[in-house]
Design a protein around this motif. Structure first.
Motif, short mmCIF file in Angstrom:
data_model
loop_
_atom_site.label_atom_id
_atom_site.label_comp_id
_atom_site.label_asym_id
_atom_site.label_seq_id
_atom_site.Cartn_x
_atom_site.Cartn_y
_atom_site.Cartn_z
N ASP A 97 -5.27 -2.24 10.78
CA ASP A 97 -4.67 -1.34 11.46
C ASP A 97 -3.07 -1.44 10.45
O ASP A 97 -2.59 -0.07 10.34
CB ASP A 97 -4.80 -1.63 12.69
CG ASP A 97 -5.98 -1.30 13.04
OD1 ASP A 97 -6.75 -0.65 12.87
OD2 ASP A 97 -6.07 -2.07 14.14
N ASN A 98 -2.30 -2.51 10.40
CA ASN A 98 -1.31 -2.02 9.58
C ASN A 98 -1.27 -2.87 8.27
O ASN A 98 -0.37 -2.25 7.88
CB ASN A 98 -0.55 -3.74 10.27
CG ASN A 98 -0.32 -3.46 11.97
OD1 ASN A 98 -0.18 -2.32 11.68
ND2 ASN A 98 -1.15 -4.66 12.62
N ILE A 99 -2.31 -3.59 7.68
CA ILE A 99 -2.42 -4.35 6.56
C ILE A 99 -3.03 -2.46 5.28
O ILE A 99 -4.12 -3.05 5.32
CB ILE A 99 -2.59 -5.62 6.11
CG1 ILE A 99 -1.75 -6.38 7.38
CG2 ILE A 99 -2.75 -5.12 4.38
CD1 ILE A 99 -0.28 -6.28 6.75
N TYR A 100 -2.10 -1.64 4.61
CA TYR A 100 -2.99 -0.74 3.99
C TYR A 100 -1.89 -0.83 2.33
O TYR A 100 -1.16 -1.15 2.53
CB TYR A 100 -3.19 0.47 4.85
CG TYR A 100 -2.35 1.10 5.67
CD1 TYR A 100 -1.65 1.52 5.41
CD2 TYR A 100 -2.16 0.25 6.75
CE1 TYR A 100 -0.54 2.46 6.05
CE2 TYR A 100 -0.97 0.74 7.61
CZ TYR A 100 0.29 1.43 7.13
OH TYR A 100 0.79 2.29 7.56
N LYS A 101 -2.71 0.11 1.79
CA LYS A 101 -2.28 0.15 0.72
C LYS A 101 -0.31 1.46 0.99
O LYS A 101 -0.70 1.96 1.50
CB LYS A 101 -3.10 1.10 -0.37
CG LYS A 101 -1.92 1.50 -1.99
CD LYS A 101 -3.02 2.44 -3.59
CE LYS A 101 -2.92 2.21 -4.62
NZ LYS A 101 -1.29 2.93 -4.45
N ASP A 102 0.75 1.30 0.36
CA ASP A 102 1.81 1.17 0.75
C ASP A 102 2.45 1.23 2.22
O ASP A 102 3.48 1.07 2.24
CB ASP A 102 1.47 3.20 0.63
CG ASP A 102 1.88 2.59 -0.83
OD1 ASP A 102 2.26 2.32 -1.83
OD2 ASP A 102 1.12 4.51 -1.75
N ALA A 103 2.11 0.49 2.90
CA ALA A 103 2.14 -0.39 4.13
C ALA A 103 3.24 -0.63 3.75
O ALA A 103 3.39 -1.82 3.46
CB ALA A 103 1.17 -0.56 4.98
N VAL A 104 4.11 -1.03 4.39
CA VAL A 104 5.19 -1.89 4.91
C VAL A 104 6.05 -3.11 5.91
O VAL A 104 5.59 -2.08 7.03
CB VAL A 104 7.01 -0.89 5.01
CG1 VAL A 104 8.49 -2.44 4.92
CG2 VAL A 104 7.35 0.21 3.77
N VAL A 105 5.68 -3.94 5.34
CA VAL A 105 5.27 -4.42 6.47
C VAL A 105 6.11 -6.33 7.36
O VAL A 105 6.73 -6.41 5.83
CB VAL A 105 3.90 -5.96 6.69
CG1 VAL A 105 2.57 -4.55 7.21
CG2 VAL A 105 3.81 -6.48 5.32
N VAL A 119 3.16 -3.46 0.95
CA VAL A 119 1.40 -3.46 0.00
C VAL A 119 1.11 -2.46 -1.48
O VAL A 119 1.38 -1.55 -1.61
CB VAL A 119 0.74 -3.32 1.13
CG1 VAL A 119 -0.92 -3.57 0.20
CG2 VAL A 119 0.88 -3.48 2.01
N LEU A 120 1.04 -3.17 -2.60
CA LEU A 120 0.92 -2.86 -3.43
C LEU A 120 -1.30 -2.59 -3.85
O LEU A 120 -1.08 -1.23 -4.08
CB LEU A 120 1.06 -2.57 -4.58
CG LEU A 120 2.49 -3.55 -4.87
CD1 LEU A 120 3.05 -4.34 -5.68
CD2 LEU A 120 3.62 -2.28 -4.86
N ASP A 121 -1.59 -3.30 -3.65
CA ASP A 121 -3.00 -3.18 -3.40
C ASP A 121 -3.34 -4.18 -2.37
O ASP A 121 -3.14 -5.43 -2.50
CB ASP A 121 -3.42 -3.24 -5.03
CG ASP A 121 -4.96 -2.80 -5.14
OD1 ASP A 121 -5.27 -2.23 -4.64
OD2 ASP A 121 -5.40 -3.28 -6.60
N THR A 125 -10.23 -9.88 -2.30
CA THR A 125 -9.68 -11.92 -1.86
C THR A 125 -8.37 -11.52 -1.81
O THR A 125 -8.05 -12.68 -1.19
CB THR A 125 -9.97 -12.59 -2.77
OG1 THR A 125 -9.58 -12.20 -4.01
CG2 THR A 125 -11.68 -13.13 -2.53
N THR A 126 -7.45 -10.89 -1.35
CA THR A 126 -6.13 -11.03 -1.60
C THR A 126 -5.67 -9.41 -1.34
O THR A 126 -6.21 -8.39 -1.85
CB THR A 126 -5.18 -11.37 -3.32
OG1 THR A 126 -5.72 -10.13 -4.08
CG2 THR A 126 -5.65 -12.85 -3.87
#
Length: 197
Positions: A97-105, A119-121, A125-126
């Protein structure tokens, strides 16, 4: 303490980035209804920004540029990290929900320091995170007006100290999401302590 410390300053401005060819891009705007507010001497605003506006009077206009060195520093490849996906798992499940490409966390290291990462990619596993400020290495142009500039009250100063000591995010005055500061994503950490601007 400098003579301009503990001033309550509110500013309405447009922030542009300027590339090597002189092209300008609007990246953030605050209004007189929802200005960027800070108290000088607390490290809330960029030092270069604070120095430029702290001495200006109410209703005075400003238009100045800050180099990358005076703003958010150089872009550093060493701040791009591959983090294990388990870091972002809740009860064994990856936080889609919160960790996806281009997300700011918001992130926190073992020393308790807070960071904002993009998040860039995401692989099997990473999670590749960029901890550089989104405006790192960029030349900035601030154009705007001073909405208020006066001595801060004791209550305002104490409130700022409380926020910076962890009783809330000192960036809440940035408006609707703080744009490049990422404070609008402040759903996990308190007392962000990093510069919104």
């Amino acid at each position: 303490m400098g003579k301009n410390d503990n001033k309550y300053v509110a500013v309405a401005y447009k922030l542009y980035t300027i590339d090597d060819k002189g092209n300008r891009e609007l990246v953030e705007e605050t209004t007189e209804d929802k200005p960027f507010q800070f108290i000088t001497g607390f490290g809330i605003a960029l030092d270069g920004f604070e120095k430029k506006v702290a001495g200006l009077a109410k209703n005075e206009d400003f238009d100045f540029e800050l180099s990358g060195d005076d703003a958010f520093g150089d872009y550093q490849e060493g701040r791009v990290l591959d983090l294990d996906k388990s870091v972002f798992s809740i009860n064994g499940h990856f936080d889609h929900d919160n960790i996806y490409k281009d997300a700011v966390v918001p992130l926190q290291n073992e020393d308790g320091n807070h960071f904002i990462g993009r998040v860039l990619d995401i692989t099997d596993t990473t999670v590749k995170m960029d901890l550089n400020h989104p405006l790192a290495g960029k030349k900035l142009n601030f154009k705007g007006r001073v909405v208020e500039n006066r001595d801060a009250t004791k209550d305002e100063i104490q409130g700022m100290i409380n926020r910076m000591s962890g009783e809330g995010c000192g960036c809440h005055d940035c408006g609707d999401g703080c744009g490049h500061g990422g404070c609008g994503h402040d759903h996990e950490h308190k007392g962000c302590g990093h510069h919104c601007h």
